[in-house]
Scaffold this active site. Structure first.
Site, PDB file in Angstrom:
ATOM      1  N   TRP A 181       0.342  -0.874  -0.089  1.00 32.57           N
ATOM      2  CA  TRP A 181       0.115   0.093   0.196  1.00 32.57           C
ATOM      3  C   TRP A 181       0.848   1.174  -0.376  1.00 32.57           C
ATOM      4  O   TRP A 181       1.977   1.175   0.492  1.00 32.57           O
ATOM      5  CB  TRP A 181      -1.385  -0.384   0.970  1.00 32.57           C
ATOM      6  CG  TRP A 181      -1.801   1.537   1.502  1.00 32.57           C
ATOM      7  CD1 TRP A 181      -2.940   1.580   0.776  1.00 32.57           C
ATOM      8  CD2 TRP A 181      -1.780   1.795   2.676  1.00 32.57           C
ATOM      9  NE1 TRP A 181      -3.155   2.662   1.193  1.00 32.57           N
ATOM     10  CE2 TRP A 181      -3.258   2.711   2.006  1.00 32.57           C
ATOM     11  CE3 TRP A 181      -1.647   1.853   4.019  1.00 32.57           C
ATOM     12  CZ2 TRP A 181      -3.270   3.925   3.347  1.00 32.57           C
ATOM     13  CZ3 TRP A 181      -2.123   2.406   4.763  1.00 32.57           C
ATOM     14  CH2 TRP A 181      -3.001   3.636   4.755  1.00 32.57           C
ATOM     15  N   ASP A 214      -1.515  -5.509   9.411  1.00 28.91           N
ATOM     16  CA  ASP A 214      -2.086  -4.766   8.932  1.00 28.91           C
ATOM     17  C   ASP A 214      -3.168  -5.085   8.998  1.00 28.91           C
ATOM     18  O   ASP A 214      -3.567  -6.028   7.109  1.00 28.91           O
ATOM     19  CB  ASP A 214      -1.637  -3.669   8.019  1.00 28.91           C
ATOM     20  CG  ASP A 214      -2.261  -2.738   7.446  1.00 28.91           C
ATOM     21  OD1 ASP A 214      -3.421  -2.524   8.154  1.00 28.91           O
ATOM     22  OD2 ASP A 214      -1.847  -2.337   6.899  1.00 28.91           O
ATOM     23  N   LYS A 220     -13.398  -0.875   5.038  1.00 24.63           N
ATOM     24  CA  LYS A 220     -14.078  -1.921   4.128  1.00 24.63           C
ATOM     25  C   LYS A 220     -14.730  -2.677   4.707  1.00 24.63           C
ATOM     26  O   LYS A 220     -16.333  -2.515   3.662  1.00 24.63           O
ATOM     27  CB  LYS A 220     -13.017  -2.795   3.706  1.00 24.63           C
ATOM     28  CG  LYS A 220     -12.231  -2.257   2.723  1.00 24.63           C
ATOM     29  CD  LYS A 220     -12.145  -0.949   2.126  1.00 24.63           C
ATOM     30  CE  LYS A 220     -10.870  -0.442   1.349  1.00 24.63           C
ATOM     31  NZ  LYS A 220      -9.892   0.755   2.386  1.00 24.63           N
TER      32      LYS A 220
END
Length: 435
Positions: free
Chosen positions: A158, A238, A275
């Protein structure tokens, strides 16, 4: 003489005005340069400016339904109604660590309801500004005690990972992750974890690796865990896509639970509810720090509060209430799990649909390293790492109004039955035109 004096005064006034204008014409910030657009959020900016009715946004990672519309989960709608009708609720500041009813639930989602670590009160947890904020808190905390440690981030990863840790004053490096054919370079990854100095920081993606969608198997995680334990590395998991990746909260948290419960390792685990709850704008998440004993966990949370207080003082309220309301109500929690499964299944179906359309239109592969498009269906989570080059992506955008990041990452949430054929045919033209 009077005229001479008047003329002198006029000249003085003119010089004063001109001097003031000169002062205002220049700025103490005149040396500030324009920052480059964010590689992900900048895609959305360009998409929004495009007037084309054909435009498709495959850039930002936000879920869309079959009609390309944002989705608010039914469980969230119901939670909002319950909150709105509860007149006992107020809008007071939260404690520095966050909403207690949220904190008591969130760690169970990632570690499990029967987690020994939670029962033994060995998890220091604080509410955060989604997953990004949780990572920044972890980075700032680590920098206080291990300022010379290097943070190792997967290549690719990311785009914000490096920036977050560098802003906390930590050096970053990469570890191998992806092979040219879009498969996991496990040997390279394991070698880099082994070669890193003792006590290095490693950021792992719990599930649905961003941007590749390529994850480790259980056996591979076991090997990595063993090396990390031997090297006494500082581990950060993460977690942005738990439940969203496979539709199964327990399965998606396997790696964290193995490190925590089987290997009994101390860990940092970030959580984002952007999400899996669709709460993108609420910025709700958490940082969990698993410690060896309860006394240490109390101390760690106290120091995390010390990081938070001068940064943003206390976290947001509404998003925490929404998540807490759903997780504390069995009916709403069950509905959430159903909706998670539905979102996950739609993404999986769109992967298969895109590959079918690419095959049907005889779309050539991105380069000579590929012999099929099957890597798209093997990947999991929100993103497909297509293998398209920056040049091919530029053609998609400039000639077909399809927006994605320059590394060829597609947000599969932006693919739907109405545009999947158009996307495939546009990919064919982009690849052929760049040969």
């Amino acid at each position: 003489a009077s005229a001479t004096v008047m003329a002198a005064m006029a000249r003085a006034c003119l010089l004063l005005v001109l001097g003031m204008q000169m002062v205002h014409a220049g700025s103490m910030w005149s040396k500030v340069e324009m920052a480059p657009p964010d590689p992900i959020l900048g895609v959305a900016v360009e998409y929004n400016k495009d007037p084309s009715p054909k435009k498709v946004n495959l850039g930002i990672g936000a879920y869309r339904d079959d009609n390309g519309k944002p989705l608010v989960l039914k469980c969230v709608r119901e939670a909002e109604r319950k909150i709105a009708n509860d007149e006992s609720m107020n809008k007071e500041y939260l404690p520095i660590q966050g909403l207690e009813s949220f904190l008591s639930q969130t760690s169970k989602i990632i570690f499990g309801d029967e987690s020994p670590a939670i029962k033994e009160q060995r998890v220091a947890v604080v509410q955060s500004l989604s997953g990004t904020g949780a990572l920044r808190l972890a980075a700032e905390f680590i920098a206080l005690y291990y300022p010379t440690a290097t943070a190792y981030i997967s290549d690719p990863s990311w785009g914000n990972h490096h920036t977050i840790f560098k802003k906390a004053g930590l050096q970053t490096k990469t570890y191998k992750y992806l092979s040219p054919d879009m498969s996991l370079d496990f040997d390279g990854m394991k070698s880099d974890v082994q070669a890193a100095p003792k006590g290095s920081i490693f950021i792992f993606h719990t599930i649905a690796h961003n941007p590749t969608g390529v994850d480790l198997s259980h056996d591979q995680w076991k090997e990595i865990a063993k090396v990390c334990q031997e090297k006494e590395h500082i581990i950060i998991f993460d977690t942005a896509y738990q439940g969203y990746a496979t539709g199964d909260l327990e399965s998606d948290a396997w790696a964290v639970k193995y490190f925590a419960h089987e290997m009994k390792m101390e860990l940092f685990v970030t959580q984002s509810y952007s999400k899996n709850f669709g709460l993108y704008g609420e910025r709700i998440g958490a940082l969990n720090v698993l410690c060896n004993d309860a006394e240490t966990a109390v101390k760690v949370q106290s120091q995390l509060k010390g990081v938070i207080r001068p940064m943003y003082s206390s976290p947001q309220l509404h998003g925490a209430r929404l998540v807490s309301t759903v997780l504390s109500d069995n009916k709403l929690k069950d509905l959430w799990k159903v909706e998670l499964k539905q979102m996950s299944q739609r993404i999986t179906e769109m992967r298969s649909a895109l590959v079918r359309e690419l095959t049907a239109c005889q779309c050539p592969f991105p380069n000579e390293k590929f012999s099929s498009w099957n890597h798209i269906v093997k990947q999991i989570g929100m993103f497909a790492y297509t293998g398209l080059s920056a040049q091919q992506c530029a053609v998609l955008t400039q000639e077909h109004h399809i927006y994605c990041t320059k590394n060829g990452r597609f947000s599969m949430a932006g693919v739907n039955p109405g545009n999947v054929k158009y996307i495939a045919e546009s990919m064919k033209h982009a690849i052929e035109s760049c040969k």
